[in-house]
Design a protein around this motif. Structure first.
Motif, PDB file in Angstrom:
ATOM      1  N   LEU A 131     -40.667 -10.310   1.461  1.00  0.00           N
ATOM      2  CA  LEU A 131     -41.495 -11.449   1.830  1.00  0.00           C
ATOM      3  C   LEU A 131     -42.903 -11.015   2.218  1.00  0.00           C
ATOM      4  CD1 LEU A 131     -38.887 -13.396   3.994  1.00  0.00           C
ATOM      5  CD2 LEU A 131     -39.670 -14.004   1.706  1.00  0.00           C
ATOM      6  N   ARG A 132     -42.996  -9.900   2.910  1.00  0.00           N
ATOM      7  CA  ARG A 132     -44.311  -9.392   3.310  1.00  0.00           C
ATOM      8  C   ARG A 132     -45.125  -8.964   2.103  1.00  0.00           C
ATOM      9  NH1 ARG A 132     -47.073  -5.164   3.474  1.00  0.00           N
ATOM     10  NH2 ARG A 132     -45.367  -3.941   2.585  1.00  0.00           N
ATOM     11  N   ALA A 133     -44.503  -8.178   1.211  1.00  0.00           N
ATOM     12  CA  ALA A 133     -45.230  -7.616   0.077  1.00  0.00           C
ATOM     13  C   ALA A 133     -45.583  -8.657  -0.976  1.00  0.00           C
ATOM     14  CB  ALA A 133     -44.397  -6.490  -0.550  1.00  0.00           C
ATOM     15  N   SER A 134     -44.678  -9.601  -1.216  1.00  0.00           N
ATOM     16  CA  SER A 134     -44.884 -10.544  -2.322  1.00  0.00           C
ATOM     17  C   SER A 134     -45.519 -11.860  -1.911  1.00  0.00           C
ATOM     18  CB  SER A 134     -43.539 -10.830  -3.013  1.00  0.00           C
ATOM     19  OG  SER A 134     -42.984  -9.645  -3.554  1.00  0.00           O
ATOM     20  N   TYR A 135     -45.333 -12.266  -0.660  1.00  0.00           N
ATOM     21  CA  TYR A 135     -45.817 -13.585  -0.246  1.00  0.00           C
ATOM     22  C   TYR A 135     -46.668 -13.557   1.027  1.00  0.00           C
ATOM     23  CZ  TYR A 135     -41.984 -14.701  -3.409  1.00  0.00           C
ATOM     24  OH  TYR A 135     -41.151 -14.753  -4.494  1.00  0.00           O
ATOM     25  N   GLY A 136     -46.849 -12.398   1.607  1.00  0.00           N
ATOM     26  CA  GLY A 136     -47.657 -12.299   2.809  1.00  0.00           C
ATOM     27  C   GLY A 136     -47.037 -12.951   4.016  1.00  0.00           C
ATOM     28  N   LEU A 137     -45.710 -13.097   4.002  1.00  0.00           N
ATOM     29  CA  LEU A 137     -45.000 -13.718   5.121  1.00  0.00           C
ATOM     30  C   LEU A 137     -44.465 -12.633   6.056  1.00  0.00           C
ATOM     31  CD1 LEU A 137     -43.015 -16.496   3.213  1.00  0.00           C
ATOM     32  CD2 LEU A 137     -44.999 -16.812   4.711  1.00  0.00           C
ATOM     33  N   VAL A 138     -44.873 -12.698   7.318  1.00  0.00           N
ATOM     34  CA  VAL A 138     -44.444 -11.721   8.322  1.00  0.00           C
ATOM     35  C   VAL A 138     -43.878 -12.475   9.517  1.00  0.00           C
ATOM     36  CG1 VAL A 138     -45.162  -9.868   9.863  1.00  0.00           C
ATOM     37  CG2 VAL A 138     -46.206 -10.076   7.592  1.00  0.00           C
ATOM     38  N   ALA A 139     -42.699 -12.050   9.964  1.00  0.00           N
ATOM     39  CA  ALA A 139     -42.054 -12.698  11.118  1.00  0.00           C
ATOM     40  C   ALA A 139     -42.770 -12.282  12.395  1.00  0.00           C
ATOM     41  CB  ALA A 139     -40.581 -12.324  11.179  1.00  0.00           C
ATOM     42  N   VAL A 140     -43.577 -13.188  12.948  1.00  0.00           N
ATOM     43  CA  VAL A 140     -44.280 -12.938  14.196  1.00  0.00           C
ATOM     44  C   VAL A 140     -43.442 -13.424  15.371  1.00  0.00           C
ATOM     45  CG1 VAL A 140     -46.351 -13.499  15.532  1.00  0.00           C
ATOM     46  CG2 VAL A 140     -46.538 -13.013  13.087  1.00  0.00           C
ATOM     47  N   GLU A 141     -42.689 -14.477  15.161  1.00  0.00           N
ATOM     48  CA  GLU A 141     -41.820 -15.003  16.210  1.00  0.00           C
ATOM     49  C   GLU A 141     -40.470 -15.363  15.603  1.00  0.00           C
ATOM     50  OE1 GLU A 141     -41.505 -19.152  18.576  1.00  0.00           O
ATOM     51  OE2 GLU A 141     -43.338 -18.006  18.984  1.00  0.00           O
ATOM     52  N   THR A 142     -39.406 -14.883  16.222  1.00  0.00           N
ATOM     53  CA  THR A 142     -38.060 -15.158  15.736  1.00  0.00           C
ATOM     54  C   THR A 142     -37.183 -15.604  16.886  1.00  0.00           C
ATOM     55  OG1 THR A 142     -38.279 -13.458  14.029  1.00  0.00           O
ATOM     56  CG2 THR A 142     -36.054 -14.203  14.518  1.00  0.00           C
ATOM     57  N   THR A 143     -36.467 -16.676  16.679  1.00  0.00           N
ATOM     58  CA  THR A 143     -35.551 -17.202  17.679  1.00  0.00           C
ATOM     59  C   THR A 143     -34.131 -17.063  17.174  1.00  0.00           C
ATOM     60  OG1 THR A 143     -37.183 -18.817  18.423  1.00  0.00           O
ATOM     61  CG2 THR A 143     -34.888 -19.219  19.043  1.00  0.00           C
ATOM     62  N   GLU A 144     -33.269 -16.448  17.970  1.00  0.00           N
ATOM     63  CA  GLU A 144     -31.877 -16.257  17.591  1.00  0.00           C
ATOM     64  C   GLU A 144     -30.953 -16.939  18.583  1.00  0.00           C
ATOM     65  OE1 GLU A 144     -31.074 -12.092  17.230  1.00  0.00           O
ATOM     66  OE2 GLU A 144     -31.744 -12.033  15.143  1.00  0.00           O
ATOM     67  N   THR A 145     -29.873 -17.493  18.060  1.00  0.00           N
ATOM     68  CA  THR A 145     -28.800 -18.046  18.874  1.00  0.00           C
ATOM     69  C   THR A 145     -27.534 -17.279  18.542  1.00  0.00           C
ATOM     70  OG1 THR A 145     -29.805 -20.233  18.850  1.00  0.00           O
ATOM     71  CG2 THR A 145     -27.483 -20.116  19.457  1.00  0.00           C
ATOM     72  N   ILE A 146     -26.826 -16.783  19.555  1.00  0.00           N
ATOM     73  CA  ILE A 146     -25.645 -15.954  19.353  1.00  0.00           C
ATOM     74  C   ILE A 146     -24.427 -16.665  19.925  1.00  0.00           C
ATOM     75  CG2 ILE A 146     -24.576 -13.704  19.795  1.00  0.00           C
ATOM     76  CD1 ILE A 146     -27.456 -12.636  20.221  1.00  0.00           C
TER      77      ILE A 146
END
Length: 261
Positions: free
Chosen positions: A170-185
């Motif tokens: 995603l970073r290399a092909s679309y310039g999308l970088v996860a800056v904030e991630t929310t997880e539920t466990i």
């Protein structure tokens, strides 16, 4: 007489063993010693000790080996994952000394489900690419994940190799970088299909992790639903506390969760 999980004293022993694991006093592959040694170390009876160890064995934290050189050991094939993990799973496994691989089960373009549309802040009729993969550690299934991405953000995603790090793709092909991630466990149990994918029994315990990742602008671009084998993954959490600097009050700062791909 059947084995039991014991009462409060046995629970205290279990908590002390888990604390030793978290602190690094016990490492994967470490031998706990004989029942007599451990009973003396924890100041409990041998029957209480056996009750304390039983749930840890069932959960896959410990393994009992028979024969010469046998005893109770910390399992070496358990993967430790930080709940605030910024490292992709393949790299995490490699750093832990495990060989990793990925099997792509399916990749399809379809309308988002109501849950996916809400998580990705999309219109109800919007489409996603849904990628389902099995992640293996040392040749044994560790998890199965379903990752969904808005088609408008990643228009040709299935044309790329999907058995590597999706975050890197995603970073290399679309310039999308996860800056904030929310997880539920949460804790769940394996269905028949999930049990087959993970090579475990039906209704065996699973760690269920849902994740929403956002880019720098705060736009969600990933919704994932990961199922981890509870006998092969141990979750840990780390917080940092800022020191008081020039009159500024210190405060606890939990690390945000950035992971998988």
């Amino acid at each position: 007489m059947s084995e039991t999980t014991g009462g409060p004293v046995a629970e205290d022993v279990r908590r002390r063993i888990l604390a030793m694991l978290a602190q690094g006093t016990l490492a994967p592959g470490a031998r706990l010693g004989t029942e007599r040694d451990m009973a003396e170390m924890f100041s409990v009876s041998r029957s209480t000790l056996r009750s304390a160890l039983l749930p840890l064995s069932r959960a896959g934290v410990l393994e009992r080996r028979t024969g010469r050189g046998g005893g109770t050991f910390i399992r070496t094939d358990v993967v430790e994952r930080q709940t605030a993990e910024s490292t992709g799973l393949p790299q995490l496994l490699a750093e832990s000394g495990h060989a990793s691989s990925t099997q792509v089960v399916g990749a399809e373009r379809r309308p988002a489900t109501p849950i996916e549309a809400r998580a990705l802040e999309m219109a109800d009729d919007a489409e996603v690419f849904a990628i389902r993969r099995i992640r293996l550690a040392d040749g044994t299934p560790l998890s199965v994940d379903l990752a969904c991405f808005p088609v408008n953000l990643v228009p040709d995603l299935p044309a790329h190799p999907l058995d590597g790090s999706l975050y890197e793709l995603l970073r290399a092909s679309y310039g999308l970088v996860a800056v904030e991630t929310t997880e539920t466990i949460e804790v769940g149990t394996a269905s028949g299909r999930e049990a087959a994918w993970l090579e475990i029994g039906i209704r065996r315990p699973l760690l269920v992790i849902t994740r929403v990742s956002r880019d720098e602008a705060g736009i969600p671009f990933e919704y994932s639903f990961d199922l981890f084998r509870a006998d092969r993954v141990r979750l840990t959490s780390t917080s940092t506390v800022a020191r008081e600097v020039k009159g500024v009050n210190s405060r606890a700062t939990p690390r945000r969760s950035h992971r998988s791909g």
